[in-house]
Design a protein around this motif. Sequence first.
Motif, PDB file in Angstrom:
ATOM      1  N   PHE A 179      39.347 -53.971 116.104  1.00 57.34           N
ATOM      2  CA  PHE A 179      39.165 -54.999 115.009  1.00 57.34           C
ATOM      3  C   PHE A 179      40.487 -55.040 114.287  1.00 57.34           C
ATOM      4  O   PHE A 179      40.995 -56.210 113.781  1.00 57.34           O
ATOM      5  N   GLY A 181      35.130 -63.099 113.689  1.00 58.22           N
ATOM      6  CA  GLY A 181      35.737 -61.880 114.478  1.00 58.22           C
ATOM      7  C   GLY A 181      34.800 -60.727 114.112  1.00 58.22           C
ATOM      8  O   GLY A 181      33.810 -60.635 114.561  1.00 58.22           O
ATOM      9  N   ILE A 182      35.543 -59.896 113.535  1.00 58.67           N
ATOM     10  CA  ILE A 182      34.859 -58.644 112.887  1.00 58.67           C
ATOM     11  C   ILE A 182      33.507 -58.947 112.177  1.00 58.67           C
ATOM     12  O   ILE A 182      33.486 -60.084 111.315  1.00 58.67           O
ATOM     13  N   GLY A 183      32.401 -58.503 112.579  1.00 52.87           N
ATOM     14  CA  GLY A 183      31.270 -58.653 111.705  1.00 52.87           C
ATOM     15  C   GLY A 183      31.318 -58.035 110.470  1.00 52.87           C
ATOM     16  O   GLY A 183      30.591 -57.209 109.862  1.00 52.87           O
ATOM     17  N   LYS A 217      29.300 -45.719 110.948  1.00 53.71           N
ATOM     18  CA  LYS A 217      30.423 -45.395 111.539  1.00 53.71           C
ATOM     19  C   LYS A 217      30.945 -43.945 111.282  1.00 53.71           C
ATOM     20  O   LYS A 217      31.387 -43.333 112.076  1.00 53.71           O
ATOM     21  N   TYR A 249      29.951 -51.071 121.151  1.00 54.27           N
ATOM     22  CA  TYR A 249      30.586 -51.009 119.980  1.00 54.27           C
ATOM     23  C   TYR A 249      31.844 -49.904 120.184  1.00 54.27           C
ATOM     24  O   TYR A 249      31.513 -48.836 120.747  1.00 54.27           O
ATOM     25  N   ASN A 260      25.252 -54.633 119.471  1.00 50.72           N
ATOM     26  CA  ASN A 260      26.546 -54.899 119.093  1.00 50.72           C
ATOM     27  C   ASN A 260      27.257 -54.570 120.295  1.00 50.72           C
ATOM     28  O   ASN A 260      27.365 -53.583 120.603  1.00 50.72           O
ATOM     29  N   TYR A 293      21.138 -53.075 113.222  1.00 49.71           N
ATOM     30  CA  TYR A 293      21.021 -54.433 113.120  1.00 49.71           C
ATOM     31  C   TYR A 293      19.386 -54.534 113.074  1.00 49.71           C
ATOM     32  O   TYR A 293      18.836 -55.747 113.390  1.00 49.71           O
ATOM     33  N   LYS A 295      24.749 -54.341 106.748  1.00 50.19           N
ATOM     34  CA  LYS A 295      24.457 -55.644 107.370  1.00 50.19           C
ATOM     35  C   LYS A 295      23.200 -56.300 106.631  1.00 50.19           C
ATOM     36  O   LYS A 295      22.929 -57.234 106.946  1.00 50.19           O
ATOM     37  N   TYR A 304      24.939 -61.748 116.183  1.00 51.96           N
ATOM     38  CA  TYR A 304      26.021 -62.024 117.031  1.00 51.96           C
ATOM     39  C   TYR A 304      25.466 -62.798 118.281  1.00 51.96           C
ATOM     40  O   TYR A 304      24.346 -62.713 118.719  1.00 51.96           O
TER      41      TYR A 304
HETATM   42  C1  MLT Z   1      31.866 -55.398 114.236  1.00 52.90           C
HETATM   43  O1  MLT Z   1      32.358 -56.452 114.242  1.00 52.90           O
HETATM   44  O2  MLT Z   1      31.495 -54.992 115.466  1.00 52.90           O
HETATM   45  C2  MLT Z   1      31.194 -54.577 113.046  1.00 52.90           C
HETATM   46  O3  MLT Z   1      32.347 -54.872 112.170  1.00 52.90           O
HETATM   47  C3  MLT Z   1      31.091 -53.272 113.398  1.00 52.90           C
HETATM   48  C4  MLT Z   1      30.879 -52.198 112.385  1.00 52.90           C
HETATM   49  O4  MLT Z   1      30.026 -52.449 111.325  1.00 52.90           O
HETATM   50  O5  MLT Z   1      31.928 -51.438 112.131  1.00 52.90           O
END
Ligand code: MLT
Length: 427
Positions: free
Chosen positions: A40, A63-65, A130, A153, A210, A241, A271, A365
């Motif tokens: 990311f 892009g990034i979630g 994470k 991931y 993911n 998720y 999330k 996603y």
């Molecule tokens: C992602 O975009 O895959 C997420 O941000 C993953 C995360 O939660 O680190």
Amino acid sequence: KGSSRVAVKCVASPSVEQTAYTTKVARNENLAKLQAGYLFPEIARKRAAHMLKYPDAKVIPLGIGDTTERIPEVITTAMAERAKALSTKKGYSGYGAEQGEKQLRAAIASTFYQNLGIEEDDIFVSDGAKSDISRLQVLFGSKVSMAVQDPSYPAYVDSSVILGQTGLYQKDVERFAKIEYMRCTPENDFFPDLSNVARTDIIFFCSPNNPTGSAASREQLTQLVQFAKDNGSIIVYDSAYAMYVSEDKPRSIFEIPGAEEVALEVSSFSKYAGFTGVRLGWTVVPKQLKYSDGFPVANDFNRIVCTAFNGASNIAQAGGLACLSPEGIKAMHEVVGFYKENTKIIMDTFNSLGFNVYGGVNAPYVWVHFPGRSSWEVFGEILEKTHVVTTPGSGFGPAGEGFVRVSAFGNRENVLEACKRFKELYK
Ligand code: MLT
């Protein structure tokens, strides 16, 4: 000023041009195995370069979630109150329990694991899934073998490499040696053919997934639990998720009978409540999960947590508790519902353009197929021509090649505008 040593040339002996001072410490060889930056930040770099090139463009980040919607007030009010109380004699608190506040652990157990045999003291509250993934790697150590879904991931693979569980990166197959990559593609309904998967000690499994957005069925997870049991493996199940599931699919691995003997689960408020910045998650380690010598995994995890962590922020934990009040749960469902509408808009767009589109239904996603094309090339094309940032599928593993992930985390105006631009590009 403390960093003024960086790239300073030594002028002590002018005749010999010396480079900057270096220590005598060897670089961790495991870190040297990593191929590039973490996915990311890498994408953020490309986005920044794009913005320099097109200073007037309105760049849309899908892009990034990362969540964009405000945190419901019932939750921020509780955090503000806890923060204010810290200025009072009565309300002040210092270090809390490393495992999290009792009330929050109990609320997590009863909200997400009711009737699943998970108890309050099986829950370890943390600053996010994470961080827990890296703590779990420290728990398992460098000698274990690891399997991951491919694509997956990136934190699973990267933390495994850093801990020294893998061999070198093999450029020809785009994989690290000693990791078992479980291929998940449309051909196998994004569920690995377990008859072709080698035994490993640890199996990382994320559902809803993911990046592919697919959620495993009860039958599939039953197979996975049986596979782990047959092999004596431990499943690290990532359910970050789970609240996005709308079909009749499990939201926790512990819905599968017997899973408590072979699985632990990591999850997060990020999330559901917009906590990507607040930081709050948890890991469930059931008492029944044991090492080969019969020692409970939870006891060692507790030891790691107490050594490496002083507990999640008390303010964040107040927010977590508010998330799990009846109003908080309702508010979280509204947040999730909002992103699910975004997901539908994105899916409808790519479907109307004739693409094969996966995921979306049970996850935020959308996994779009560009057959025969390189993910990075499509990522570049979309960025260059629409100023929308996506994520190249191959960044999640070799089986992601030919796909692009579009995140549904964005405000509505941006998602609609991005979809308009996709329609112009691919009409
Ligand atoms: C992602 O975009 O895959 C997420 O941000 C993953 C995360 O939660 O680190």
